[in-house]
Design a protein around this motif. Structure first.
Motif, mmCIF file in Angstrom:
data_model
loop_
_atom_site.group_PDB
_atom_site.id
_atom_site.type_symbol
_atom_site.label_atom_id
_atom_site.label_comp_id
_atom_site.label_asym_id
_atom_site.label_seq_id
_atom_site.Cartn_x
_atom_site.Cartn_y
_atom_site.Cartn_z
ATOM 1 N N SER A 26 0.833 -1.207 0.000
ATOM 2 C CA SER A 26 0.000 0.000 0.000
ATOM 3 C C SER A 26 0.868 1.258 0.000
ATOM 4 O O SER A 26 0.533 2.242 -0.662
ATOM 5 C CB SER A 26 -0.978 0.004 1.172
ATOM 6 O OG SER A 26 -0.297 -0.021 2.398
ATOM 7 N N TYR A 27 1.982 1.227 0.718
ATOM 8 C CA TYR A 27 2.903 2.369 0.714
ATOM 9 C C TYR A 27 3.549 2.526 -0.662
ATOM 10 O O TYR A 27 3.713 3.643 -1.157
ATOM 11 C CB TYR A 27 3.950 2.212 1.819
ATOM 12 C CG TYR A 27 4.915 3.358 1.903
ATOM 13 C CD1 TYR A 27 4.469 4.666 2.042
ATOM 14 C CD2 TYR A 27 6.286 3.139 1.835
ATOM 15 C CE1 TYR A 27 5.364 5.722 2.111
ATOM 16 C CE2 TYR A 27 7.183 4.183 1.911
ATOM 17 C CZ TYR A 27 6.721 5.485 2.045
ATOM 18 O OH TYR A 27 7.606 6.527 2.106
ATOM 19 N N ARG A 29 2.226 1.650 -3.549
ATOM 20 C CA ARG A 29 1.186 2.197 -4.428
ATOM 21 C C ARG A 29 0.969 3.688 -4.180
ATOM 22 O O ARG A 29 0.861 4.478 -5.121
ATOM 23 C CB ARG A 29 -0.114 1.431 -4.229
ATOM 24 C CG ARG A 29 -0.068 0.015 -4.733
ATOM 25 C CD ARG A 29 -1.284 -0.768 -4.296
ATOM 26 N NE ARG A 29 -1.277 -2.125 -4.812
ATOM 27 C CZ ARG A 29 -1.851 -3.141 -4.208
ATOM 28 N NH1 ARG A 29 -2.509 -2.970 -3.063
ATOM 29 N NH2 ARG A 29 -1.796 -4.349 -4.750
ATOM 30 N N ASP A 30 0.882 4.067 -2.910
ATOM 31 C CA ASP A 30 0.698 5.483 -2.574
ATOM 32 C C ASP A 30 1.873 6.326 -3.065
ATOM 33 O O ASP A 30 1.678 7.449 -3.530
ATOM 34 C CB ASP A 30 0.537 5.670 -1.064
ATOM 35 C CG ASP A 30 -0.786 5.153 -0.527
ATOM 36 O OD1 ASP A 30 -1.707 4.865 -1.342
ATOM 37 O OD2 ASP A 30 -0.901 5.012 0.708
ATOM 38 N N SER A 31 3.074 5.787 -2.962
ATOM 39 C CA SER A 31 4.266 6.510 -3.394
ATOM 40 C C SER A 31 4.270 6.712 -4.905
ATOM 41 O O SER A 31 4.634 7.787 -5.393
ATOM 42 C CB SER A 31 5.533 5.768 -2.964
ATOM 43 O OG SER A 31 5.620 5.728 -1.565
ATOM 44 N N THR A 33 1.600 6.791 -6.864
ATOM 45 C CA THR A 33 0.543 7.761 -7.156
ATOM 46 C C THR A 33 1.006 9.179 -6.850
ATOM 47 O O THR A 33 0.829 10.095 -7.663
ATOM 48 C CB THR A 33 -0.729 7.436 -6.347
ATOM 49 O OG1 THR A 33 -1.138 6.102 -6.642
ATOM 50 C CG2 THR A 33 -1.861 8.405 -6.662
#
Length: 130
Positions: A26-27, A29-31, A33
């Motif tokens: 999740s980190y 993916r967030d990074s 994005t």
């Protein structure tokens, strides 16, 4: 020049949960994005538009390729931060192998990011600001 060990170690330093030895997907993916948003929003794409706006308007280029490019660019920036030079760059094969070692295919790992950027493209298509 490429160096797989350097690429893996660099990505691990950002995204590996050393307690569980699992990828913090999740980190990651967030990074990706955030990297895509910040770098493209602040890069002039010409005609007074950001590169983000240009890429979202250009439907000939797939969202998947835009997200993949952001992942590669982000990783290359991390490599530069770690080494102090642009001497080393990652390859697509290295990134795929990196995700694979933690049990993710490219599509599994990036699908939520692709879905989010796709909604941005739809918003732009509907006349909303990027």
């Amino acid at each position: 020049m490429t160096n797989q060990n350097l690429t893996f170690n660099t990505l691990d330093s950002y995204f590996l949960n050393t307690g569980s030895m699992k990828l913090n997907i999740s980190y990651l993916r967030d990074s990706i994005t955030a990297y895509f948003d910040v770098t493209e929003r602040n890069t002039n794409g010409g005609n007074g538009k950001s590169l983000l706006q240009i890429n979202l308007e250009n439907t000939r280029r797939s969202i998947k390729s835009l997200v993949w490019e952001a992942f590669q660019s982000m990783t290359n920036d991390y490599l530069e931060n770690e080494t102090g030079s642009r001497k080393y760059t990652c390859t697509s094969a290295q990134l795929k192998k990196y995700l694979d070692q933690y049990g993710f295919t490219l599509d599994e790992a990036l699908k939520p990011v692709i879905d989010e950027i796709s909604t941005w493209r739809e918003a732009v298509k509907n006349g909303e600001a990027a």
